[in-house]
Design a protein around this motif. Structure first.
Motif, PDB file in Angstrom:
ATOM      1  N   ALA A 264       0.835  -1.198   0.000  1.00  0.00           N
ATOM      2  CA  ALA A 264       0.000   0.000   0.000  1.00  0.00           C
ATOM      3  C   ALA A 264       0.872   1.252   0.000  1.00  0.00           C
ATOM      4  CB  ALA A 264      -0.921  -0.012   1.214  1.00  0.00           C
ATOM      5  N   THR A 265       2.002   1.182   0.753  1.00  0.00           N
ATOM      6  CA  THR A 265       2.915   2.336   0.797  1.00  0.00           C
ATOM      7  C   THR A 265       3.479   2.616  -0.582  1.00  0.00           C
ATOM      8  OG1 THR A 265       3.501   1.828   3.091  1.00  0.00           O
ATOM      9  CG2 THR A 265       5.013   3.240   1.861  1.00  0.00           C
ATOM     10  N   ALA A 266       3.874   1.534  -1.282  1.00  0.00           N
ATOM     11  CA  ALA A 266       4.417   1.720  -2.639  1.00  0.00           C
ATOM     12  C   ALA A 266       3.353   2.294  -3.567  1.00  0.00           C
ATOM     13  CB  ALA A 266       4.935   0.387  -3.176  1.00  0.00           C
ATOM     14  N   LEU A 267       2.098   1.745  -3.464  1.00  0.00           N
ATOM     15  CA  LEU A 267       1.017   2.238  -4.331  1.00  0.00           C
ATOM     16  C   LEU A 267       0.683   3.683  -3.993  1.00  0.00           C
ATOM     17  CD1 LEU A 267      -1.383  -0.862  -4.519  1.00  0.00           C
ATOM     18  CD2 LEU A 267       0.036   0.087  -6.339  1.00  0.00           C
ATOM     19  N   GLU A 268       0.741   4.038  -2.695  1.00  0.00           N
ATOM     20  CA  GLU A 268       0.449   5.421  -2.312  1.00  0.00           C
ATOM     21  C   GLU A 268       1.469   6.370  -2.924  1.00  0.00           C
ATOM     22  OE1 GLU A 268       0.380   5.362   1.882  1.00  0.00           O
ATOM     23  OE2 GLU A 268      -1.656   4.548   2.048  1.00  0.00           O
ATOM     24  N   GLN A 269       2.738   5.941  -2.963  1.00  0.00           N
ATOM     25  CA  GLN A 269       3.757   6.781  -3.588  1.00  0.00           C
ATOM     26  C   GLN A 269       3.435   6.987  -5.065  1.00  0.00           C
ATOM     27  OE1 GLN A 269       6.207   8.384  -2.103  1.00  0.00           O
ATOM     28  NE2 GLN A 269       5.645   7.574  -0.089  1.00  0.00           N
ATOM     29  N   ALA A 273       2.256  10.427  -7.129  1.00  0.00           N
ATOM     30  CA  ALA A 273       2.880  10.916  -8.369  1.00  0.00           C
ATOM     31  C   ALA A 273       1.824  11.089  -9.472  1.00  0.00           C
ATOM     32  CB  ALA A 273       3.973   9.934  -8.816  1.00  0.00           C
ATOM     33  N   TYR A 274       0.906  10.110  -9.553  1.00  0.00           N
ATOM     34  CA  TYR A 274      -0.153  10.179 -10.575  1.00  0.00           C
ATOM     35  C   TYR A 274      -1.079  11.355 -10.308  1.00  0.00           C
ATOM     36  CZ  TYR A 274      -4.208   8.804 -13.405  1.00  0.00           C
ATOM     37  OH  TYR A 274      -5.243   8.813 -14.292  1.00  0.00           O
ATOM     38  N   ASP A 275      -1.457  11.557  -9.013  1.00  0.00           N
ATOM     39  CA  ASP A 275      -2.334  12.673  -8.664  1.00  0.00           C
ATOM     40  C   ASP A 275      -1.671  14.006  -8.977  1.00  0.00           C
ATOM     41  OD1 ASP A 275      -4.217  10.860  -7.816  1.00  0.00           O
ATOM     42  OD2 ASP A 275      -3.707  11.042  -5.659  1.00  0.00           O
ATOM     43  N   ALA A 276      -0.351  14.062  -8.785  1.00  0.00           N
ATOM     44  CA  ALA A 276       0.364  15.304  -9.084  1.00  0.00           C
ATOM     45  C   ALA A 276       0.282  15.622 -10.572  1.00  0.00           C
ATOM     46  CB  ALA A 276       1.820  15.185  -8.640  1.00  0.00           C
ATOM     47  N   LYS A 277       0.418  14.579 -11.376  1.00  0.00           N
ATOM     48  CA  LYS A 277       0.317  14.799 -12.828  1.00  0.00           C
ATOM     49  C   LYS A 277      -1.098  15.195 -13.204  1.00  0.00           C
ATOM     50  CE  LYS A 277       4.077  11.574 -13.933  1.00  0.00           C
ATOM     51  NZ  LYS A 277       4.443  10.309 -14.628  1.00  0.00           N
ATOM     52  N   GLN A 278      -2.100  14.568 -12.561  1.00  0.00           N
ATOM     53  CA  GLN A 278      -3.505  14.900 -12.809  1.00  0.00           C
ATOM     54  C   GLN A 278      -3.763  16.362 -12.427  1.00  0.00           C
ATOM     55  OE1 GLN A 278      -5.636  13.326 -14.553  1.00  0.00           O
ATOM     56  NE2 GLN A 278      -6.412  11.449 -13.599  1.00  0.00           N
ATOM     57  N   ASP A 279      -3.194  16.769 -11.276  1.00  0.00           N
ATOM     58  CA  ASP A 279      -3.372  18.155 -10.835  1.00  0.00           C
ATOM     59  C   ASP A 279      -2.755  19.116 -11.831  1.00  0.00           C
ATOM     60  OD1 ASP A 279      -4.655  17.209  -8.610  1.00  0.00           O
ATOM     61  OD2 ASP A 279      -2.900  17.335  -7.291  1.00  0.00           O
ATOM     62  N   ALA A 280      -1.611  18.724 -12.406  1.00  0.00           N
ATOM     63  CA  ALA A 280      -0.959  19.590 -13.391  1.00  0.00           C
ATOM     64  C   ALA A 280      -1.834  19.733 -14.641  1.00  0.00           C
ATOM     65  CB  ALA A 280       0.412  19.020 -13.756  1.00  0.00           C
ATOM     66  N   LEU A 281      -2.427  18.599 -15.078  1.00  0.00           N
ATOM     67  CA  LEU A 281      -3.306  18.649 -16.261  1.00  0.00           C
ATOM     68  C   LEU A 281      -4.548  19.467 -15.959  1.00  0.00           C
ATOM     69  CD1 LEU A 281      -3.036  14.950 -17.554  1.00  0.00           C
ATOM     70  CD2 LEU A 281      -1.979  16.995 -18.522  1.00  0.00           C
ATOM     71  N   ASP A 321      -5.821  11.303 -21.647  1.00  0.00           N
ATOM     72  CA  ASP A 321      -6.107   9.901 -21.970  1.00  0.00           C
ATOM     73  C   ASP A 321      -4.832   9.065 -21.930  1.00  0.00           C
ATOM     74  OD1 ASP A 321      -8.749  10.638 -22.272  1.00  0.00           O
ATOM     75  OD2 ASP A 321      -8.630  10.836 -24.481  1.00  0.00           O
ATOM     76  N   ALA A 322      -3.760   9.656 -22.465  1.00  0.00           N
ATOM     77  CA  ALA A 322      -2.488   8.915 -22.466  1.00  0.00           C
ATOM     78  C   ALA A 322      -2.036   8.650 -21.034  1.00  0.00           C
ATOM     79  CB  ALA A 322      -1.419   9.726 -23.230  1.00  0.00           C
ATOM     80  N   LEU A 323      -2.218   9.637 -20.131  1.00  0.00           N
ATOM     81  CA  LEU A 323      -1.826   9.448 -18.724  1.00  0.00           C
ATOM     82  C   LEU A 323      -2.630   8.339 -18.093  1.00  0.00           C
ATOM     83  CD1 LEU A 323      -0.209  10.358 -16.240  1.00  0.00           C
ATOM     84  CD2 LEU A 323      -2.009  12.039 -15.783  1.00  0.00           C
ATOM     85  N   GLY A 328      -2.680   5.531 -15.006  1.00  0.00           N
ATOM     86  CA  GLY A 328      -3.873   5.471 -14.163  1.00  0.00           C
ATOM     87  C   GLY A 328      -4.553   4.128 -14.201  1.00  0.00           C
ATOM     88  N   LYS A 329      -4.678   3.578 -15.391  1.00  0.00           N
ATOM     89  CA  LYS A 329      -5.383   2.312 -15.522  1.00  0.00           C
ATOM     90  C   LYS A 329      -4.655   1.207 -14.764  1.00  0.00           C
ATOM     91  CE  LYS A 329      -7.363  -0.696 -19.067  1.00  0.00           C
ATOM     92  NZ  LYS A 329      -7.512  -0.921 -20.533  1.00  0.00           N
TER      93      LYS A 329
END
Length: 757
Positions: A264-269, A273-281, A321-323, A328-329
């Motif tokens: 879970a710790t690894a997935l949270e990291q 990172a994914y949420d940060a990219k989503q926030d940037a988009l 979509d690419a992200l 994400g998927k």
């Protein structure tokens, strides 16, 4: 007895007359003329006879000359021998007279100095006493004030003591009044004790009966406990299994939680990172929307501007979509997989659930097996309740049995207390007065303590004054006026010193004249022209000369003390020109106490005579033929560097350093002491107190100047003094007869070198 006297002056004069007559005879009997045989006559026999007669006649003159020479020599030798003996006695007498004159002058000067020092000390003591009397007067005034306070406090103490005596008298009278009542109180107490003993006896009987029932009930409880013991063991075993199950479940849960938490710790990291990219988009999206609103609100947006904006929007959608596809998927799938793994992990607890079910079934079975014992437990509990009720009822019966007598005792005690009450009040009043007196006494003691504190500084000042006065008196008593002259004080005492005698003259020599001789006693002088003395104040060398006025003969002897024990060396110059040295040794360390030795040598040190006096004997024995080699070296050294104690022999001109222990191994100790002269010259004393112990005296470079040893066998060294063994200053080392080769032993030198490093 016939008294024989010898006129050595006449002997000397006769010898000289004989030699003169001999010389005249020698001149008269000599002739340069010779006679040939033909000059005597023609007869050969007559000439030979006359020649023989002349030869015999001439030989008689020669024999007479020799006889006169031998007789003159004999008279001269005898006269000088008798003169030397007489002069020796005169020299001894002159030395004694000179010593007495010097000692008397020194004694007179010492008496004068003691008198002068006494007057000076008396004057200083008088001044000191006057100075301290002023301080003592001020101190006494303070002490008198404190004594007055102390007297007042003593009066208060006496008054309080009188009050105490009055209180003691009243308390004694009260005690007499209370005595019969106290006696009655004691009787009541004795009856009470007897009643308590009876009650105790009844209680013991009751307790004995009840204890039998308690014991029986305890046996039944014990039997029930023994029957229940297998069930208890089963219950303990179930408890152990339950505890183990909980621990296993806890361990499994911890293991699964750790694995899930790690993933879970690894997935949270990754999720962060994914949420940060989503926030940037999302920020880009908001910026595009803001741009579109700006275009539409301006009213002059063209289709080209809108198409450009749409292309940016399409690019952003494509990027989003690419992200999703790239990150994400897959991330969502891994989160789903982790949740599934968590659900699957619950299946691992199925065996544990089965074990829990087995434990619960066993616990229910144990409960069912326990039911018969519970009924018996209830029965025993009921018996216990009945026993407690019995105890309570018997206690009530016992109390009723002693109540009547106790009531009588209580009534009598109440009557007694009513009669004691007035006396108790009187006692309380006395106690209050006693307390008041104690308070007054405490106040007085506090005042006395405070006064004592006030007295302490005064007493301390008194003590300090006395100690200071004593110290000043000690300083006056111990003052050395030779080192601390204080000319000002002498000038101030000028009128008090008129009765002092003049300082006596201490002669540096002495001359005694009589009709026939002149005797002169002289001492070796130091650089200041004063008599040179050793560290004990004795002259280091005394020379006495005796000259005959009639013949011109001179006899002299030079006396030099070698030690404090009486050892000495005397150099004698006889009237015939010969020189002898007499070495006297008292109590030689290896000859026994009381022994004496005397060595007589010529001026070159050749032994002429050796005399010995045995311990306890008064006679000298000539041991010249016993093979003695000569006087010991310590008698021959005129000025040794140190004494037998290892200290400089010249009387303290050196500055001593602390002895340094270089090594100490078993019985062998190596110690070095350094002495420094005021001019910086160094001298070392090296003691090696081991087997064959030796002491070296060296310069600062460890060049040996003297060697010292202890005589006799090694086992006797502890009771022997150090003795000078050899010295570089001996004549044979200075005139080339012998070569000085003394050195520090190699093993000792090695230790000295190590200590230096």
């Amino acid at each position: 007895m016939v008294r024989v006297s010898y006129d050595y002056d006449l002997m000397t004069v006769l010898a000289r007359h004989l030699w003169h007559l001999r010389d005249e005879l020698d001149v008269t009997s000599q002739t340069d003329k010779t006679f040939a045989a033909g000059d005597i006559g023609p007869r050969r026999e007559t000439a030979e006879a006359l020649e023989d007669f002349y030869g015999a006649w001439k030989k008689s003159f020669q024999d007479g000359w020799q006889v006169m020479t031998d007789l003159g020599n004999l008279l001269d030798k005898a006269g000088k021998a008798f003169y030397d003996q007489d002069a020796s006695h005169a020299a001894g007498t002159a030395q004694q007279v000179t010593s007495q004159v010097r000692d008397e002058a020194i004694r007179q000067n010492q008496i004068r100095k003691q008198t002068l020092d006494g007057k000076r000390r008396q004057a200083m003591a008088t001044n000191l006493e006057a100075r301290y009397k002023t301080q003592q007067a001020r101190l006494k005034k303070e002490q008198d004030a404190l004594v007055e306070k102390r007297d007042k406090l003593d009066e208060q103490t006496a008054a309080q003591q009188k009050r105490q005596e009055e209180l003691n008298k009243e308390q004694e009278e009260l005690a007499k009044k209370r005595e019969p009542l106290v006696k009655q109180q004691d009787e009541l107490q004795a009856r009470q004790q007897q009643l308590w003993q009876e009650e105790k006896k009844l209680l013991a009987q009751r307790e004995e009966q009840l204890q039998a029932k308690r014991d029986e009930l305890a046996k039944q409880y014990e039997a029930l406990r023994e029957e229940q013991e297998p069930l208890v063991k089963r219950q303990e075993e179930l408890q152990r299994k339950q505890q183990q199950l909980w621990e296993d479940e806890k361990a499994l849960r911890a293991e699964q939680d750790a694995a899930i938490e790690k993933k879970a710790t690894a997935l949270e990291q990754e999720q962060k990172a994914y949420d940060a990219k989503q926030d940037a988009l999302q920020e880009k999206q908001e910026a595009l929307w803001e741009e579109r609103r700006t275009l539409l609100s301006s009213g002059n947006a063209t289709q080209a501007d809108l198409d450009a904006w749409q292309r940016k929007q399409d690019a952003l959608d494509k990027e989003r979509d690419a992200l999703w596809e790239n990150e994400g998927k897959g991330l969502a799938e891994r989160w789903d997989a982790l949740e599934q793994e968590q659900r699957d992990g619950e299946k691992a607890f199925a065996p544990l659930d089965e074990r829990q079910k087995e434990i619960d079934d066993a616990r229910e079975q144990l409960s069912r097996d326990q039911e018969p014992f519970s009924e018996r437990q209830d029965e025993l509990q009921k018996k216990q309740q009945d026993l407690w009720a019995l105890e309570k009822s018997t206690q009530k019966e016992l109390e009723d049995a002693v109540k009547e007598e106790q009531d009588v005792l209580d009534a009598e005690r109440a009557d007694l207390d009513s009669r004691l009450a007035p006396l108790d009040q009187e006692s309380k009043d006395l106690q209050d007065r006693q307390q008041e007196l104690w308070d007054d006494q405490s106040d007085t003691e506090d005042a006395q303590a405070k006064l004592t504190e006030e007295e302490q500084p005064v007493l301390q000042r008194q003590q300090d004054l006395q100690e200071s006065y004593g110290e000043e008196q000690d300083k006056i008593r111990d003052r050395d006026f030779d080192k601390d002259e204080d000319l000002g004080q002498l000038r101030g005492m000028r009128g008090q010193l008129e009765d002092l005698p003049d300082e006596a003259f201490v002669p540096n020599g002495y001359t005694i004249e009589d009709a026939n001789s002149t005797t002169t006693v002289s001492y070796q002088l130091d650089e200041n022209g004063e008599v040179k003395v050793d560290k004990n104040g004795n002259p280091v060398e005394t020379t006495t000369s005796v000259t005959n006025k009639n013949t011109g003969l001179t006899y002299s002897e030079t006396y030099r003390p070698v030690s404090e024990d009486g050892d000495s060396v005397t150099t004698i110059h006889s009237s015939d020109g010969s020189v002898r040295k007499v070495y006297y040794e008292k109590d030689p360390q290896d000859w026994g106490e009381g022994a004496e030795r005397r060595f007589v040598t010529d001026e070159n040190g050749q032994l002429l005579e050796f005399w010995v006096k045995a311990p306890g004997s008064s006679e000298w024995t000539d041991e010249s033929n016993a093979g003695a080699s000569g006087p010991p070296n310590y008698l021959r050294v005129e000025e040794p560097l140190i004494d037998k104690d290892g200290l400089p022999a010249d009387g303290g001109k050196y500055k001593e350093s602390a002895p340094q222990i270089i090594s100490s191994e078993g019985n062998a100790t190596l110690i070095v002491t350094t002495f420094e002269r005021p001019d910086g010259q160094m001298m070392k004393v090296i003691d090696y107190d081991g087997p064959g112990g030796i002491r070296w005296v060296t310069d600062e470079n460890n060049n040996v100047l003297e060697t010292w040893r202890k005589p006799g066998p090694v086992e006797d060294h502890n009771r022997m003094d150090w003795q000078l063994w050899d010295s570089k200053s001996l004549p044979e080392y200075n005139n080339g007869t012998r070569t000085w080769q003394a050195q520090i032993w190699p093993e000792v030198q090695e230790k000295l070198d190590q200590a230096t490093k």
